[in-house]
Design a protein around this motif. Structure first.
Motif, PDB file in Angstrom:
ATOM      1  N   THR A   8       1.070  -1.080   0.039  1.00 24.74           N
ATOM      2  CA  THR A   8       0.019  -0.045  -0.123  1.00 24.74           C
ATOM      3  C   THR A   8       0.801   1.336   0.058  1.00 24.74           C
ATOM      4  OG1 THR A   8      -1.673  -1.269   1.395  1.00 24.74           O
ATOM      5  CG2 THR A   8      -1.725   1.165   1.271  1.00 24.74           C
ATOM      6  N   LEU A   9       0.583   2.369  -0.861  1.00 24.44           N
ATOM      7  CA  LEU A   9       1.383   3.388  -1.057  1.00 24.44           C
ATOM      8  C   LEU A   9       0.487   4.458  -0.247  1.00 24.44           C
ATOM      9  CD1 LEU A   9       2.630   3.293  -4.480  1.00 24.44           C
ATOM     10  CD2 LEU A   9       3.656   2.747  -2.452  1.00 24.44           C
ATOM     11  N   ASN A  14       0.492   9.419   8.562  1.00 23.93           N
ATOM     12  CA  ASN A  14      -0.286   8.522   9.740  1.00 23.93           C
ATOM     13  C   ASN A  14      -1.031   7.527   9.022  1.00 23.93           C
ATOM     14  OD1 ASN A  14       0.733   9.898  11.955  1.00 23.93           O
ATOM     15  ND2 ASN A  14      -0.873  11.793  11.774  1.00 23.93           N
ATOM     16  N   GLY A  15      -1.177   7.336   7.565  1.00 25.18           N
ATOM     17  CA  GLY A  15      -1.910   6.177   6.938  1.00 25.18           C
ATOM     18  C   GLY A  15      -1.569   4.762   7.654  1.00 25.18           C
ATOM     19  N   PRO A  16      -0.155   4.407   7.525  1.00 20.47           N
ATOM     20  CA  PRO A  16      -0.106   3.091   8.110  1.00 20.47           C
ATOM     21  C   PRO A  16      -0.362   2.847   9.755  1.00 20.47           C
ATOM     22  CG  PRO A  16       1.994   4.039   7.301  1.00 20.47           C
ATOM     23  CD  PRO A  16       0.860   5.275   7.260  1.00 20.47           C
ATOM     24  N   HIS A  17      -0.138   3.760  10.386  1.00 17.63           N
ATOM     25  CA  HIS A  17      -0.631   3.736  12.001  1.00 17.63           C
ATOM     26  C   HIS A  17      -2.160   3.374  12.089  1.00 17.63           C
ATOM     27  CE1 HIS A  17      -0.876   4.066  16.200  1.00 17.63           C
ATOM     28  NE2 HIS A  17      -1.699   5.408  16.070  1.00 17.63           N
ATOM     29  N   LYS A  18      -2.779   4.415  11.172  1.00 17.00           N
ATOM     30  CA  LYS A  18      -4.556   4.214  11.260  1.00 17.00           C
ATOM     31  C   LYS A  18      -4.682   2.993  10.782  1.00 17.00           C
ATOM     32  CE  LYS A  18      -5.321   9.052  10.658  1.00 17.00           C
ATOM     33  NZ  LYS A  18      -5.718  10.201   9.586  1.00 17.00           N
ATOM     34  N   ASP A  19      -4.041   2.354   9.798  1.00 20.82           N
ATOM     35  CA  ASP A  19      -4.517   0.931   9.027  1.00 20.82           C
ATOM     36  C   ASP A  19      -4.213   0.044  10.276  1.00 20.82           C
ATOM     37  OD1 ASP A  19      -5.313   2.027   7.072  1.00 20.82           O
ATOM     38  OD2 ASP A  19      -3.840   1.255   5.785  1.00 20.82           O
TER      39      ASP A  19
END
Length: 65
Positions: A8-9, A14-19
């Motif tokens: 996933t790009l 904060n995208g990876p943390h939220k996922d």
């Protein structure tokens, strides 16, 4: 059966943390424990188990006194 890993790009830092928080919320405590154990085995496989350190408290007079 494990899920297939995906790439996933993210544009948001904060995208990876939220996922990850969302995925952990969907897991049961037993599933989280199994994932933790798998990651721990993988880490020990790469770096080896840490050596046991001696547990001792030593109190000495400071050099400046």
């Amino acid at each position: 059966m494990e899920k297939k890993q995906r790439i996933t790009l993210y544009t948001d830092p904060n995208g990876p943390h939220k996922d990850q928080v969302h995925e952990n919320a969907l897991m049961t405590p037993e599933e989280r424990w199994l994932v933790f154990q798998r990651l721990k085995r993988r880490h020990y496989g790469l770096f080896g188990k840490p050596k046991k350190r001696e547990k001792r408290i030593s109190i000495e007079k400071p050099a400046w006194i």
